[in-house]
Design a protein around this motif. Structure first.
Motif, PDB file in Angstrom:
ATOM      1  N   ALA A   6     -26.879  -5.117  -4.276  1.00 47.84           N
ATOM      2  CA  ALA A   6     -25.987  -5.443  -5.392  1.00 47.84           C
ATOM      3  C   ALA A   6     -24.583  -4.910  -5.138  1.00 47.84           C
ATOM      4  O   ALA A   6     -23.591  -5.599  -5.400  1.00 47.84           O
ATOM      5  N   ALA A   7     -24.485  -3.693  -4.614  1.00 49.14           N
ATOM      6  CA  ALA A   7     -23.171  -3.088  -4.371  1.00 49.14           C
ATOM      7  C   ALA A   7     -22.419  -3.814  -3.249  1.00 49.14           C
ATOM      8  O   ALA A   7     -21.211  -4.021  -3.343  1.00 49.14           O
ATOM      9  N   GLN A   8     -23.128  -4.218  -2.213  1.00 50.74           N
ATOM     10  CA  GLN A   8     -22.473  -4.879  -1.080  1.00 50.74           C
ATOM     11  C   GLN A   8     -21.932  -6.255  -1.432  1.00 50.74           C
ATOM     12  O   GLN A   8     -21.033  -6.755  -0.763  1.00 50.74           O
ATOM     13  N   ALA A  45     -17.172  -2.722 -11.170  1.00 51.74           N
ATOM     14  CA  ALA A  45     -17.944  -3.909 -10.798  1.00 51.74           C
ATOM     15  C   ALA A  45     -19.236  -3.523 -10.079  1.00 51.74           C
ATOM     16  O   ALA A  45     -20.293  -4.122 -10.313  1.00 51.74           O
ATOM     17  N   VAL A  46     -19.170  -2.517  -9.212  1.00 52.90           N
ATOM     18  CA  VAL A  46     -20.364  -2.024  -8.515  1.00 52.90           C
ATOM     19  C   VAL A  46     -21.355  -1.459  -9.528  1.00 52.90           C
ATOM     20  O   VAL A  46     -22.554  -1.743  -9.480  1.00 52.90           O
ATOM     21  N   VAL A  79     -25.098   5.270 -13.215  1.00 56.03           N
ATOM     22  CA  VAL A  79     -24.730   4.914 -11.840  1.00 56.03           C
ATOM     23  C   VAL A  79     -23.459   5.684 -11.528  1.00 56.03           C
ATOM     24  O   VAL A  79     -22.406   5.451 -12.122  1.00 56.03           O
ATOM     25  N   ASN A  80     -23.567   6.637 -10.613  1.00 54.37           N
ATOM     26  CA  ASN A  80     -22.431   7.444 -10.198  1.00 54.37           C
ATOM     27  C   ASN A  80     -21.864   6.860  -8.916  1.00 54.37           C
ATOM     28  O   ASN A  80     -22.585   6.705  -7.926  1.00 54.37           O
ATOM     29  N   VAL A  81     -20.574   6.518  -8.933  1.00 55.28           N
ATOM     30  CA  VAL A  81     -19.918   5.901  -7.790  1.00 55.28           C
ATOM     31  C   VAL A  81     -18.944   6.900  -7.190  1.00 55.28           C
ATOM     32  O   VAL A  81     -18.089   7.445  -7.892  1.00 55.28           O
TER      33      VAL A  81
END
Length: 166
Positions: free
Chosen positions: A44-46, A107-108, A127-129
């Motif tokens: 999903a992140a990619q 968005a990620v 969700v920690n980015v």
């Protein structure tokens, strides 16, 4: 001396299930491993525009070696903590310049929430980015001159063969 049958306590059964989410229904048991949750989050992140790579410097170096051998680690830069019904995700990113860092991170985060909840069926608590670097495109990355020259040589060879055959 009589022996009592041993009853498994919750601590021993929970420790065996800490690495996977298990759902028990009347029709059977479904187990989802932590690695599957991490892979779903990584994919999903990619897919988000502006994400150049996942993981820090060492993870990316190891990932490039894996890719050279023909394997790709989709969980690189992603760690998950899976509970019974909830999951927390930490993801490390390299963002392409000049994409706005906060917009890419948002968005990620949204993509991981949606993917894990839809595909895995677990509630995402957070969700920690972490953005550890930005990628600045350079001439070394593209190498168009080398590719064009190879294509031109290949086209000339095809034209020469066609001329000989005719």
């Amino acid at each position: 001396m009589t022996t009592q049958p041993q009853i498994k306590n919750n601590a021993s059964t929970n420790s065996a299930n800490n690495s996977a989410k298990q759902t028990v229904t009347s029709r059977g048991t479904t187990t989802v491993a932590d690695g599957v949750v991490a892979k779903v989050a990584g994919i999903a992140a990619q897919d988000i525009p502006g994400v150049y790579a996942l993981g820090g410097g060492a993870a990316r170096a190891l990932g490039s070696i894996r890719e050279a051998v023909g394997q790709k680690d989709l969980t690189q830069g992603v760690s998950v903590e899976v509970g019974q019904t909830q999951v927390a995700v930490d993801v490390t990113l390299v963002v392409e310049y000049p994409h706005p860092l906060q917009k890419v991170a948002d968005a990620v985060r949204d993509a991981i929430y949606a993917a894990v909840e839809d595909v895995v069926g677990m509630e995402v608590t957070e969700v920690n980015v972490s953005i550890t670097d930005i990628h600045i495109p350079s001439e070394d990355d593209e190498k168009p001159a080398a590719n064009k020259r190879t294509d031109v040589v290949a086209d000339d060879q095809v034209n020469q063969r066609e001329a000989r055959v005719s």
